[in-house]
Write a protein that holds these residues in place. Structure first.
Motif, PDB file in Angstrom:
ATOM      1  N   GLU A  91     -11.227  -7.155   1.666  1.00 16.39           N
ATOM      2  CA  GLU A  91     -11.156  -5.724   1.387  1.00 16.39           C
ATOM      3  C   GLU A  91     -10.120  -5.480   0.288  1.00 16.39           C
ATOM      4  O   GLU A  91     -10.356  -4.714  -0.634  1.00 16.39           O
ATOM      5  CB  GLU A  91     -10.791  -4.961   2.671  1.00 16.39           C
ATOM      6  CG  GLU A  91     -11.238  -3.513   2.691  1.00 16.39           C
ATOM      7  CD  GLU A  91     -10.287  -2.580   1.989  1.00 16.39           C
ATOM      8  OE1 GLU A  91     -10.649  -1.430   1.785  1.00 16.39           O
ATOM      9  OE2 GLU A  91      -9.162  -3.014   1.616  1.00 16.39           O
ATOM     10  N   ASP A 146     -10.399  -3.869  -3.451  1.00 16.54           N
ATOM     11  CA  ASP A 146      -9.469  -2.878  -3.995  1.00 16.54           C
ATOM     12  C   ASP A 146      -9.052  -3.248  -5.418  1.00 16.54           C
ATOM     13  O   ASP A 146      -8.923  -2.386  -6.282  1.00 16.54           O
ATOM     14  CB  ASP A 146      -8.193  -2.794  -3.137  1.00 16.54           C
ATOM     15  CG  ASP A 146      -8.434  -2.061  -1.833  1.00 16.54           C
ATOM     16  OD1 ASP A 146      -9.517  -1.468  -1.693  1.00 16.54           O
ATOM     17  OD2 ASP A 146      -7.544  -2.081  -0.975  1.00 16.54           O
ATOM     18  N   HIS A 167      -7.542   6.522  -0.546  1.00 18.50           N
ATOM     19  CA  HIS A 167      -8.204   5.339   0.011  1.00 18.50           C
ATOM     20  C   HIS A 167      -7.154   4.316   0.484  1.00 18.50           C
ATOM     21  O   HIS A 167      -7.296   3.723   1.554  1.00 18.50           O
ATOM     22  CB  HIS A 167      -9.143   4.712  -1.013  1.00 18.50           C
ATOM     23  CG  HIS A 167      -9.492   3.300  -0.689  1.00 18.50           C
ATOM     24  ND1 HIS A 167     -10.355   2.985   0.335  1.00 18.50           N
ATOM     25  CD2 HIS A 167      -9.065   2.126  -1.198  1.00 18.50           C
ATOM     26  CE1 HIS A 167     -10.443   1.671   0.424  1.00 18.50           C
ATOM     27  NE2 HIS A 167      -9.671   1.119  -0.497  1.00 18.50           N
ATOM     28  N   ASP A 195      -6.152   2.127   3.896  1.00 16.79           N
ATOM     29  CA  ASP A 195      -5.851   0.690   3.923  1.00 16.79           C
ATOM     30  C   ASP A 195      -4.638   0.403   4.814  1.00 16.79           C
ATOM     31  O   ASP A 195      -4.574  -0.626   5.480  1.00 16.79           O
ATOM     32  CB  ASP A 195      -5.559   0.179   2.506  1.00 16.79           C
ATOM     33  CG  ASP A 195      -6.835   0.057   1.685  1.00 16.79           C
ATOM     34  OD1 ASP A 195      -7.870  -0.315   2.260  1.00 16.79           O
ATOM     35  OD2 ASP A 195      -6.788   0.338   0.480  1.00 16.79           O
ATOM     36  N   TYR A 202       0.824  -1.211   0.000  1.00 13.13           N
ATOM     37  CA  TYR A 202       0.000   0.000   0.000  1.00 13.13           C
ATOM     38  C   TYR A 202       0.858   1.261   0.000  1.00 13.13           C
ATOM     39  O   TYR A 202       0.487   2.266  -0.609  1.00 13.13           O
ATOM     40  CB  TYR A 202      -0.955  -0.001   1.194  1.00 13.13           C
ATOM     41  CG  TYR A 202      -2.168  -0.868   0.982  1.00 13.13           C
ATOM     42  CD1 TYR A 202      -2.954  -0.715  -0.162  1.00 13.13           C
ATOM     43  CD2 TYR A 202      -2.553  -1.827   1.911  1.00 13.13           C
ATOM     44  CE1 TYR A 202      -4.062  -1.502  -0.370  1.00 13.13           C
ATOM     45  CE2 TYR A 202      -3.670  -2.620   1.720  1.00 13.13           C
ATOM     46  CZ  TYR A 202      -4.428  -2.447   0.573  1.00 13.13           C
ATOM     47  OH  TYR A 202      -5.525  -3.223   0.374  1.00 13.13           O
TER      48      TYR A 202
END
Ligand SMILES: [Zn+2]
Length: 315
Positions: free
Chosen positions: A166, A170, A39, A43, A14
């Motif tokens: 999740e 993504d 976003h 994460d 990330y």
């Protein structure tokens, strides 16, 4: 691979994405990429929540927390689910506002500029960078979500599985951004994006719901599935007692259950006979619950007589 290694990889992934998406997003002026970059920043926060919750959940039960800390994972799942729902809500708002503004409704465009505006006009050189970023992000997300879900199942952590889901959503966002970028370039219109975003909003909403519901079930100590409870009832009834006066079950975490039962026995049954009966009953319940997927259980079993007079204290 331990959970810290897996989550460390997730955080590193990330971190690279945030730098790439925000860098390229601001350079090219792509709102969709900038939004996705921010976003991914959340994460990273979620990944730290997963690490902390998993660490806490593995603590041994003690006097203050006799059932242990397993529910802390459900709390983490709830946070992830709610964040997904918020993201879904934003996407649905964007697509509705986008659709209305295409229909020429003025108010919508002001809503649109608050959440998002998609005047992405870029040249073919920029298109290549955008394709490279969105496509590589999608591939990495697909790989990482599989790794997370598999490790979560192996380590018995629903929270890690939920975080993997999740990450999988993504991948959908990134894949659809990729499609949206290409559609934008060839149609010179933001219209295809609104359809894409509406679909994504729905997709994220259902993932969020899938994560929130079981998390709430365990946080609110919901009873276990009806057929499992019926199985416990049958075993208790056929364990050589006169009857079962009450039976309640509660989930604690995903893998533990509390069984609370009151059995009716003849008044002639001695205390030591009750103890022996309880041992035998718990042994068969342990085997039954293990088949139902519960790894641990706490049994609260009491004995009473039929037509027992109510316990009264007269002044
Ligand atoms: Zn995410």
């Amino acid at each position: 691979m331990g959970y810290k290694t897996v989550m460390g990889m997730v955080i590193a992934m990330y971190a690279v994405k945030v730098i790439l998406k925000l860098g390229v997003g601001f350079f090219v002026g792509s709102e969709m990429l900038i939004g996705d970059g921010f976003h991914n920043l959340s994460d990273i926060g979620e990944a730290f929540i997963v690490i902390m919750a998993m660490k806490l959940a593995r603590r041994k039960p003690n006097e203050r927390f006799p059932l242990g800390y397993m529910n802390i994972e459900s709390l983490g799942s709830l946070v992830i689910g709610v964040l997904l729902m918020l993201l879904a809500f934003r996407m649905i708002l964007v697509s509705v506002a986008g659709g209305l503004s295409f229909a020429g409704i003025g108010v919508a465009s002001s809503v649109l500029s608050w959440v998002y505006h998609a005047e992405s006009t870029f040249d073919s050189g920029e298109l290549l960078i955008l394709i490279a970023v969105t496509l590589s992000s999608t591939i990495v997300s697909v790989f990482m979500s599989r790794l997370e879900i598999r490790a979560g199942k192996r380590l018995g952590s629903q929270l890690m599985v939920d975080d993997g889901k999740e990450t999988k959503s993504d991948a959908w966002v990134e894949g659809m951004t990729f499609a949206g970028v290409i559609a934008n370039f060839f149609t010179h219109s933001a219209a295809p994006e609104f359809i894409v975003v509406a679909f994504l909003g729905y997709k994220l909403f259902s993932t969020g719901r899938e994560i929130i519901k079981p998390a709430l079930d365990t946080l609110l100590l919901r009873s276990i599935d009806r057929e499992h409870e019926k199985g416990i009832m049958d075993i208790a009834k056929n364990s050589g007692v006169l009857g079962v006066e009450s039976l309640r079950t509660m989930r604690v975490g995903r893998r533990m259950v509390v069984v609370n039962a009151k059995l009716l026995v003849p008044p002639t049954m001695t205390t030591s006979e009750q103890v022996l009966h309880k041992y035998a009953l718990c042994r068969s319940l342990i085997m039954f619950l293990a088949d139902c997927g519960y790894l641990d259980a706490k049994y609260e079993i009491r004995y009473g007589f039929p037509n027992e007079p109510p316990f009264e204290i007269s002044p």
